[in-house]
Write a protein that holds these residues in place. Structure first.
Motif, mmCIF file in Angstrom:
data_model
loop_
_atom_site.group_PDB
_atom_site.id
_atom_site.type_symbol
_atom_site.label_atom_id
_atom_site.label_comp_id
_atom_site.label_asym_id
_atom_site.label_seq_id
_atom_site.Cartn_x
_atom_site.Cartn_y
_atom_site.Cartn_z
ATOM 1 N N VAL A 153 0.839 -1.201 0.000
ATOM 2 C CA VAL A 153 0.000 0.000 0.000
ATOM 3 C C VAL A 153 0.874 1.251 0.000
ATOM 4 C CG1 VAL A 153 -1.654 1.345 1.348
ATOM 5 C CG2 VAL A 153 -1.910 -1.144 1.165
ATOM 6 N N VAL A 154 0.610 2.128 -0.949
ATOM 7 C CA VAL A 154 1.269 3.433 -0.994
ATOM 8 C C VAL A 154 0.169 4.482 -0.907
ATOM 9 C CG1 VAL A 154 2.580 5.033 -2.454
ATOM 10 C CG2 VAL A 154 3.231 2.617 -2.377
ATOM 11 N N ASP A 155 0.215 5.304 0.113
ATOM 12 C CA ASP A 155 -0.798 6.346 0.283
ATOM 13 C C ASP A 155 -0.960 7.143 -1.007
ATOM 14 O OD1 ASP A 155 -2.212 6.470 2.620
ATOM 15 O OD2 ASP A 155 -0.618 7.473 3.753
ATOM 16 N N HIS A 156 -2.176 7.399 -1.396
ATOM 17 C CA HIS A 156 -2.537 8.233 -2.549
ATOM 18 C C HIS A 156 -2.350 7.540 -3.902
ATOM 19 C CE1 HIS A 156 -2.991 11.390 0.341
ATOM 20 N NE2 HIS A 156 -1.743 11.228 0.726
ATOM 21 N N TYR A 157 -1.905 6.297 -3.924
ATOM 22 C CA TYR A 157 -1.795 5.606 -5.223
ATOM 23 C C TYR A 157 -3.165 5.042 -5.622
ATOM 24 C CZ TYR A 157 0.896 3.526 -9.041
ATOM 25 O OH TYR A 157 1.405 3.194 -10.280
ATOM 26 N N ASN A 158 -3.979 4.766 -4.628
ATOM 27 C CA ASN A 158 -5.402 4.449 -4.815
ATOM 28 C C ASN A 158 -5.650 3.379 -5.884
ATOM 29 O OD1 ASN A 158 -5.807 6.292 -2.783
ATOM 30 N ND2 ASN A 158 -6.029 8.012 -4.189
ATOM 31 N N VAL A 159 -6.535 3.660 -6.850
ATOM 32 C CA VAL A 159 -6.944 2.611 -7.803
ATOM 33 C C VAL A 159 -5.756 2.056 -8.595
ATOM 34 C CG1 VAL A 159 -7.457 4.257 -9.677
ATOM 35 C CG2 VAL A 159 -8.611 2.044 -9.622
ATOM 36 N N MET A 160 -4.691 2.874 -8.752
ATOM 37 C CA MET A 160 -3.577 2.396 -9.573
ATOM 38 C C MET A 160 -2.850 1.221 -8.914
ATOM 39 S SD MET A 160 -3.773 3.877 -12.374
ATOM 40 C CE MET A 160 -2.388 3.043 -13.098
ATOM 41 N N ILE A 188 9.370 -3.135 -15.620
ATOM 42 C CA ILE A 188 10.303 -2.352 -14.811
ATOM 43 C C ILE A 188 9.461 -1.629 -13.770
ATOM 44 C CG2 ILE A 188 12.003 -0.488 -14.791
ATOM 45 C CD1 ILE A 188 12.435 -1.060 -17.818
ATOM 46 N N SER A 189 9.747 -1.881 -12.506
ATOM 47 C CA SER A 189 9.061 -1.172 -11.436
ATOM 48 C C SER A 189 9.942 0.020 -11.072
ATOM 49 C CB SER A 189 8.857 -2.092 -10.228
ATOM 50 O OG SER A 189 8.169 -1.398 -9.214
ATOM 51 N N ALA A 190 9.524 1.184 -11.565
ATOM 52 C CA ALA A 190 10.362 2.383 -11.439
ATOM 53 C C ALA A 190 10.058 3.134 -10.158
ATOM 54 C CB ALA A 190 10.130 3.301 -12.644
ATOM 55 N N GLY A 191 11.084 3.742 -9.597
ATOM 56 C CA GLY A 191 10.879 4.643 -8.456
ATOM 57 C C GLY A 191 10.120 5.876 -8.915
ATOM 58 N N PRO A 192 9.633 6.691 -7.969
ATOM 59 C CA PRO A 192 8.834 7.863 -8.354
ATOM 60 C C PRO A 192 9.661 8.921 -9.086
ATOM 61 C CG PRO A 192 9.259 7.865 -5.979
ATOM 62 C CD PRO A 192 9.777 6.563 -6.505
ATOM 63 N N ILE A 193 9.141 9.378 -10.214
ATOM 64 C CA ILE A 193 9.832 10.354 -11.062
ATOM 65 C C ILE A 193 8.801 11.393 -11.513
ATOM 66 C CG2 ILE A 193 11.027 10.664 -13.278
ATOM 67 C CD1 ILE A 193 11.926 7.659 -12.942
ATOM 68 N N ARG A 194 9.152 12.665 -11.471
ATOM 69 C CA ARG A 194 8.185 13.708 -11.859
ATOM 70 C C ARG A 194 7.899 13.661 -13.356
ATOM 71 N NH1 ARG A 194 11.196 16.149 -8.034
ATOM 72 N NH2 ARG A 194 10.054 16.673 -6.139
ATOM 73 N N THR A 195 6.671 13.280 -13.686
ATOM 74 C CA THR A 195 6.204 13.271 -15.078
ATOM 75 C C THR A 195 4.790 13.828 -15.058
ATOM 76 O OG1 THR A 195 5.223 11.086 -14.854
ATOM 77 C CG2 THR A 195 7.502 11.153 -15.639
ATOM 78 N N ARG A 196 4.187 13.919 -16.249
ATOM 79 C CA ARG A 196 2.815 14.429 -16.265
ATOM 80 C C ARG A 196 1.878 13.476 -15.546
ATOM 81 N NH1 ARG A 196 0.181 15.702 -21.763
ATOM 82 N NH2 ARG A 196 -0.660 13.643 -21.350
ATOM 83 N N ALA A 197 2.009 12.181 -15.790
ATOM 84 C CA ALA A 197 1.135 11.203 -15.122
ATOM 85 C C ALA A 197 1.332 11.286 -13.604
ATOM 86 C CB ALA A 197 1.439 9.793 -15.626
ATOM 87 N N ALA A 198 2.590 11.422 -13.174
ATOM 88 C CA ALA A 198 2.870 11.463 -11.736
ATOM 89 C C ALA A 198 2.263 12.703 -11.086
ATOM 90 C CB ALA A 198 4.380 11.432 -11.506
ATOM 91 N N SER A 199 2.123 13.782 -11.867
ATOM 92 C CA SER A 199 1.592 15.022 -11.292
ATOM 93 C C SER A 199 0.123 14.864 -10.894
ATOM 94 C CB SER A 199 1.750 16.184 -12.277
ATOM 95 O OG SER A 199 0.872 15.991 -13.371
ATOM 96 N N GLY A 200 -0.519 13.800 -11.369
ATOM 97 C CA GLY A 200 -1.913 13.538 -10.997
ATOM 98 C C GLY A 200 -2.041 12.831 -9.645
ATOM 99 N N ILE A 201 -0.908 12.417 -9.078
ATOM 100 C CA ILE A 201 -0.950 11.689 -7.790
ATOM 101 C C ILE A 201 -0.761 12.692 -6.652
ATOM 102 C CG2 ILE A 201 0.231 9.932 -6.394
ATOM 103 C CD1 ILE A 201 0.978 8.606 -9.158
ATOM 104 N N ASP A 202 -1.678 12.692 -5.700
ATOM 105 C CA ASP A 202 -1.590 13.628 -4.573
ATOM 106 C C ASP A 202 -0.321 13.371 -3.753
ATOM 107 O OD1 ASP A 202 -4.008 14.811 -5.223
ATOM 108 O OD2 ASP A 202 -5.175 13.388 -4.015
ATOM 109 N N HIS A 203 0.222 14.437 -3.228
ATOM 110 C CA HIS A 203 1.391 14.377 -2.313
ATOM 111 C C HIS A 203 2.586 13.679 -2.959
ATOM 112 C CE1 HIS A 203 -0.996 15.761 1.164
ATOM 113 N NE2 HIS A 203 -1.975 15.086 0.578
ATOM 114 N N PHE A 204 2.766 13.859 -4.259
ATOM 115 C CA PHE A 204 3.843 13.147 -4.965
ATOM 116 C C PHE A 204 5.227 13.572 -4.451
ATOM 117 C CE2 PHE A 204 6.514 11.955 -8.627
ATOM 118 C CZ PHE A 204 6.144 10.628 -8.719
#
Ligand code: NAD
Length: 260
Positions: A153-160, A188-204
């Motif tokens: 579980v990762v907070d704010h990842y929700n349905v993804m 590839i399970s990537a660590g968090p990286i600032r992208t457009r898709a990532a900007s939709g995740i709260d508290h990124f």
């Protein structure tokens, strides 16, 4: 001296939105290793951002592809068949969820929203595998992108979270089914990286800070590093690897209780 060489390989990269996209960095490195490239853009709005990037890499094929538009994904594979007669590498880097599902609890996710996210982010990979299979006449490699939220579980990842869990399970089943044809399937399970898709995740930003603090390498990763892993997995240096979720996350996934 040895170096990764993909000369003569035919590669399709789906998921470039802009120069921050993980797919863009994969495309750069795959092309840099000598492969011929096909790329796609989501729609007319995305085209002006993607076309110059495709030109920069000398992509031989550039077509629209919204996996929700009937026939567009099929048309990409038809063009590949007509132009190249085969495909060797597929890089799938697309994900989507409705805003309310991305920001809301999984508990509250609607059936429609769940299905839509699953179809775009997971089933599109299965469709690509089916379309690629007859064109991978010399075997091949299918790659997709996942995230730690599939496992824990990762907070704010929700349905993804559950969607990526399904994607990772699909990697294993596709690897099993397509392995006898010499087709390898990995994520590839990537660590968090600032992208457009990532900007939709709260508290990124907090998520990135936490990853950097806990990861064994005490840092996060960048898109270039993830792109390099994609070349490795696409290459003959990885012919023994299939059905695998390769973590490109500075080791974050092994961190348990880490005290600061
Ligand atoms: P991005 O916004 O650059 O890429 C997402 C892509 O998905 C875009 O190109 C978009 O056009 C595409 N897409 C969305 N709906 C589509 C549809 N209906 N048809 C076709 N394409 C569609 O962001 P990104 O972070 O590079 O995301 C790429 C992949 O990497 C995603 O699967 C994401 O979950 C995964 N990932 C990202 C991170 C991260 O921290 N950025 C970490 C792990 C995994």
């Amino acid at each position: 001296m040895e170096a990764i060489d993909l000369k003569g390989r035919k590669a399709l990269v789906i998921g470039v939105a802009n120069a921050d996209s993980l797919a863009w960095w994969a495309a750069k490195h795959i092309r840099g290793a000598g492969a011929d490239l096909a790329m796609t853009y989501l729609n007319d709005k995305a085209m002006p951002y993607v076309a110059p990037l495709a030109a920069e890499l000398g992509a031989e094929i550039l077509l629209p592809c919204d996996v929700n538009v009937p026939g567009q994904l099929e048309a990409v594979f038809e063009e590949i068949k007509a132009k190249w007669g085969r495909i060797d590498v597929i890089f799938h880097a697309i994900a989507w969820a409705r805003k309310e599902d991305l920001h809301g609890r999984l508990t509250d996710c609607s059936a429609d929203g769940f299905a839509e996210s699953m179809i775009i982010s997971c089933h599109s990979f299965i469709r690509m595998a089916r379309l690629a299979e007859p064109l991978m006449i010399q075997g091949g490699t299918l790659l997709t992108l996942s995230y730690y939220g599939a496992e824990k579980v990762v907070d704010h990842y929700n349905v993804m979270g559950p969607v990526k869990a399904a994607l990772e399970a699909s990697v294993r089943y596709l690897a099993h089914e397509l392995g006898p044809k010499g087709i390898r399937v990995n994520a590839i399970s990537a660590g968090p990286i600032r992208t457009r898709a990532a900007s939709g995740i709260d508290h990124f930003d907090e998520l990135i800070a936490e990853a950097a603090a806990k990861a064994p390498l005490r840092r996060t990763v960048d898109a270039c590093e993830v792109g390099r892993v994609s070349v490795l997995l696409a290459s003959d240096y990885a012919t023994s690897i299939t059905g695998e979720i390769v973590h490109a996350d500075a080791g974050f996934h092994v961190a348990g209780m880490v005290l600061h």
